[in-house]
Design a protein around this motif. Sequence first.
Motif, PDB file in Angstrom:
ATOM      1  N   UNK A  57       0.816  -1.214   0.000  1.00 33.35           N
ATOM      2  CA  UNK A  57       0.000   0.000   0.000  1.00 33.35           C
ATOM      3  C   UNK A  57       0.848   1.261   0.000  1.00 33.35           C
ATOM      4  N   UNK A  58       1.932   1.254   0.773  1.00 38.74           N
ATOM      5  CA  UNK A  58       2.812   2.427   0.789  1.00 38.74           C
ATOM      6  C   UNK A  58       4.253   2.000   1.054  1.00 38.74           C
ATOM      7  N   UNK A  59       5.177   2.937   0.858  1.00 37.87           N
ATOM      8  CA  UNK A  59       6.601   2.605   0.924  1.00 37.87           C
ATOM      9  C   UNK A  59       7.054   2.218   2.331  1.00 37.87           C
ATOM     10  N   UNK A  60       6.494   2.864   3.357  1.00 40.73           N
ATOM     11  CA  UNK A  60       6.884   2.513   4.721  1.00 40.73           C
ATOM     12  C   UNK A  60       6.536   1.062   5.015  1.00 40.73           C
ATOM     13  N   UNK A  61       5.328   0.654   4.653  1.00 36.64           N
ATOM     14  CA  UNK A  61       4.935  -0.732   4.871  1.00 36.64           C
ATOM     15  C   UNK A  61       5.786  -1.697   4.052  1.00 36.64           C
ATOM     16  N   UNK A  62       6.173  -1.272   2.856  1.00 31.21           N
ATOM     17  CA  UNK A  62       7.075  -2.103   2.047  1.00 31.21           C
ATOM     18  C   UNK A  62       8.357  -2.390   2.812  1.00 31.21           C
ATOM     19  N   UNK A  63       8.938  -1.352   3.400  1.00 32.84           N
ATOM     20  CA  UNK A  63      10.210  -1.525   4.105  1.00 32.84           C
ATOM     21  C   UNK A  63      10.066  -2.450   5.304  1.00 32.84           C
ATOM     22  N   UNK A  64       8.919  -2.411   5.991  1.00 34.59           N
ATOM     23  CA  UNK A  64       8.690  -3.311   7.118  1.00 34.59           C
ATOM     24  C   UNK A  64       8.487  -4.748   6.646  1.00 34.59           C
ATOM     25  N   UNK A 404       7.096   2.481  15.391  1.00 31.96           N
ATOM     26  CA  UNK A 404       5.680   2.234  15.635  1.00 31.96           C
ATOM     27  C   UNK A 404       5.018   1.775  14.341  1.00 31.96           C
ATOM     28  N   UNK A 405       4.194   0.739  14.434  1.00 29.95           N
ATOM     29  CA  UNK A 405       3.516   0.203  13.263  1.00 29.95           C
ATOM     30  C   UNK A 405       4.290  -0.853  12.519  1.00 29.95           C
ATOM     31  N   UNK A 406       5.493  -1.189  12.998  1.00 33.84           N
ATOM     32  CA  UNK A 406       6.335  -2.167  12.306  1.00 33.84           C
ATOM     33  C   UNK A 406       5.627  -3.502  12.105  1.00 33.84           C
ATOM     34  N   UNK A 407       4.876  -3.952  13.090  1.00 36.66           N
ATOM     35  CA  UNK A 407       4.389  -5.334  13.087  1.00 36.66           C
ATOM     36  C   UNK A 407       3.390  -5.620  11.966  1.00 36.66           C
ATOM     37  N   UNK A 408       2.642  -4.612  11.497  1.00 35.44           N
ATOM     38  CA  UNK A 408       1.641  -4.874  10.455  1.00 35.44           C
ATOM     39  C   UNK A 408       2.336  -5.248   9.146  1.00 35.44           C
ATOM     40  N   UNK A 430       1.077 -15.288  14.256  1.00 37.79           N
ATOM     41  CA  UNK A 430       0.338 -14.569  15.290  1.00 37.79           C
ATOM     42  C   UNK A 430       0.835 -13.126  15.339  1.00 37.79           C
ATOM     43  N   UNK A 431      -0.044 -12.204  15.032  1.00 38.39           N
ATOM     44  CA  UNK A 431       0.274 -10.775  15.076  1.00 38.39           C
ATOM     45  C   UNK A 431      -0.278 -10.182  16.359  1.00 38.39           C
ATOM     46  N   UNK A 432       0.588  -9.489  17.111  1.00 36.73           N
ATOM     47  CA  UNK A 432       0.162  -8.801  18.338  1.00 36.73           C
ATOM     48  C   UNK A 432       0.550  -7.338  18.195  1.00 36.73           C
ATOM     49  N   UNK A 433      -0.446  -6.464  18.209  1.00 41.26           N
ATOM     50  CA  UNK A 433      -0.207  -5.048  17.940  1.00 41.26           C
ATOM     51  C   UNK A 433      -1.049  -4.199  18.877  1.00 41.26           C
ATOM     52  N   UNK A 434      -0.509  -3.075  19.314  1.00 42.55           N
ATOM     53  CA  UNK A 434      -1.261  -2.152  20.146  1.00 42.55           C
ATOM     54  C   UNK A 434      -2.179  -1.286  19.312  1.00 42.55           C
ATOM     55  N   UNK A 435      -3.206  -0.740  19.948  1.00 45.11           N
ATOM     56  CA  UNK A 435      -4.168   0.077  19.206  1.00 45.11           C
ATOM     57  C   UNK A 435      -3.512   1.325  18.624  1.00 45.11           C
ATOM     58  N   UNK A 436      -2.529   1.891  19.322  1.00 41.58           N
ATOM     59  CA  UNK A 436      -1.848   3.066  18.794  1.00 41.58           C
ATOM     60  C   UNK A 436      -0.986   2.733  17.593  1.00 41.58           C
ATOM     61  N   UNK A 437      -0.203   1.669  17.693  1.00 34.40           N
ATOM     62  CA  UNK A 437       0.658   1.263  16.576  1.00 34.40           C
ATOM     63  C   UNK A 437      -0.158   0.837  15.371  1.00 34.40           C
ATOM     64  N   UNK A 438      -1.296   0.202  15.613  1.00 29.35           N
ATOM     65  CA  UNK A 438      -2.154  -0.236  14.518  1.00 29.35           C
ATOM     66  C   UNK A 438      -2.546   0.927  13.617  1.00 29.35           C
ATOM     67  N   UNK A 439      -2.804   2.072  14.215  1.00 26.95           N
ATOM     68  CA  UNK A 439      -3.280   3.201  13.428  1.00 26.95           C
ATOM     69  C   UNK A 439      -2.196   3.783  12.520  1.00 26.95           C
ATOM     70  N   UNK A 440      -0.934   3.444  12.752  1.00 22.74           N
ATOM     71  CA  UNK A 440       0.136   3.907  11.874  1.00 22.74           C
ATOM     72  C   UNK A 440       0.063   3.236  10.505  1.00 22.74           C
ATOM     73  N   UNK A 441      -0.142   1.927  10.497  1.00 26.41           N
ATOM     74  CA  UNK A 441       0.104   1.152   9.267  1.00 26.41           C
ATOM     75  C   UNK A 441      -0.974   0.112   8.978  1.00 26.41           C
ATOM     76  N   UNK A 442      -2.194   0.300   9.496  1.00 26.14           N
ATOM     77  CA  UNK A 442      -3.208  -0.745   9.373  1.00 26.14           C
ATOM     78  C   UNK A 442      -3.576  -1.043   7.928  1.00 26.14           C
ATOM     79  N   UNK A 443      -3.246  -0.131   6.978  1.00 25.77           N
ATOM     80  CA  UNK A 443      -3.632  -0.335   5.581  1.00 25.77           C
ATOM     81  C   UNK A 443      -3.103  -1.654   5.037  1.00 25.77           C
TER      82      UNK A 443
END
Length: 564
Positions: A57-64, A404-408, A430-443
């Motif tokens: 979806x985006x470059x940041x998520x690609x890198x993760x 933040x958001x790395x895990x998605x 198994x993915x474990x993510x906090x509600x705050x981190x989720x909002x960074x990269x949930x796409x």
Amino acid sequence: MSYTDRYNVQPLIPLPEYLFHRLFQLNCRTVFGVANYSTAKLYNAIADSGLQWIQTINQLNTSFAVDAYGRTIGISCYITSESAELGHVNGFFGSFCEYVPILQVVVLEQSHDLERLIGDVSIFHDIVDDPSEIDNCVRMLFWGKRPVYMGLRSKDTMKLVHSSSLNTSIYDKILIQNHFSQKNNIQKVIQKITSELYSSTRPLIVVDALIDRYDYNKTIQSFLTETGIPFVTTLMSKGAINESLPNFVGTFLGTMSQPIVREYMNNADCTLILGCMIENFKNSYCRFTYKSKNQILLWSDRVKIESNTIPDILLHELLPQLISSIDTTKIASSRPVAIPNMIPRVEPQPVTFLRQEYLWFKMSTWLQEGDVIISESGTSAIGLLQQKFPDNTRLISQAIWNSSGYSIGACLGVLTAYRDMGQLNDHRIILIVGDGSLQFTFQELSTILTHGFKPYIFIINNQGYTVDRTLNKEKTHLNATYFDIQPWELLKIPSLFSSREYFKRKCMSVGELNGLLSDKEFNNSEQLKIVELILPSMDVPVLLDSRDESSDDESSPQHKRIKI
């Protein structure tokens, strides 16, 4: 049979196809990226080499995603254009910091200043136009275990090159120039290390992350089984060695370590750190450092014995020779290690609200052999690091860089890696993510669903940035709104991406969690699972909690709990 004959590779192939064949030979099976005009010139070459393309979806998520894929497979690649490459920088820097082999391929339309963008954040960079330069980049990537930058001019994407070089091994090791001198130094280093081990009465081995990066897990596990030397893993190598071994002491987390781990670390008279990634590390809630007097650290490219550093000693050259040279009969025997699990002080009643201490204990009892856990670096990672894992359980987390958001995005990378290895049905992801981190990269959950992946998704809903709240020592700031986030309907997220058939559950009490983990439908891996775990906004794992016990009151105003 040669590689070109086996895969029916034509004598002349485009330059990018040569690159992707080389990646294929190193077991990379997927290339990631965000589609654009420039990178579209490589898509045919990707397919013709036998690789797959995953559009993120985006470059940041690609890198993760490529970071986690590289941790799992041992090498990974993404492609981008020069106008979009800065979108990957955060993940690229994180991969460099944590020794992950990422190949960034940039299609260059205009002249390019490599130093301006890359600087010291890759172990090698080059603009390639022939197979020998590609081979050099790929070998540096594979043996260096850090990101490599490869520029590919747009005009060269259709350049034809001979494929015959693909029949030569790409696994040849990168050696320093003065190999004879290095060979002599290795023997001297081995003699010094073995001498220290043989004279020690309380040896301790620390298995750090580079053991996993260089795929020496089985070798070291066999060595530890044979010798019985007490050993610990680190926050970067959790799960690298089976924790059922009787000489496993625990996970060294610096100042957050369990007392038994600190006791062994402080009393060892010879500490051998294998595959050292960091020697000193400090963040807001943890200080990680080795304090024992007699230390031997094996880095990727050097050895440190006490205060003396010996350069140009490569881990992949030294470690196999060291292991084969050690006479196990000369090493002091040690008594078996009894490791206490982090268990609740009192078994809570089913109606009791969920708390971090009970949650991670209970999650550890639900884990099974072969599980792969992708975790954020907040309360979930800290809670899991304190628990004992079943055998062959992996933890993927960005312990040092802490994005933040790395895990998605990482979850996408792990799912893809196990699919490419043909092992996806053999492991629970198994993915474990906090509600705050989720909002960074949930796409990127959209990409996960698009490819039919069905992970377990646990969302820790503690109404914002809990670690940040806790680290703020001033009570007047504990309820400040800048630690809050906009509440989401978390269980409806898959439906945003047109997913209608999935398991969803919200757990707020001990009884609800226990019922969930024993539910047959939940434990059937044929369906996507999403679970929302409701926790107080000021509740943290016990070793992170530095607050006075008198303030640990469920009814106190600093504890916010979402209304349901």
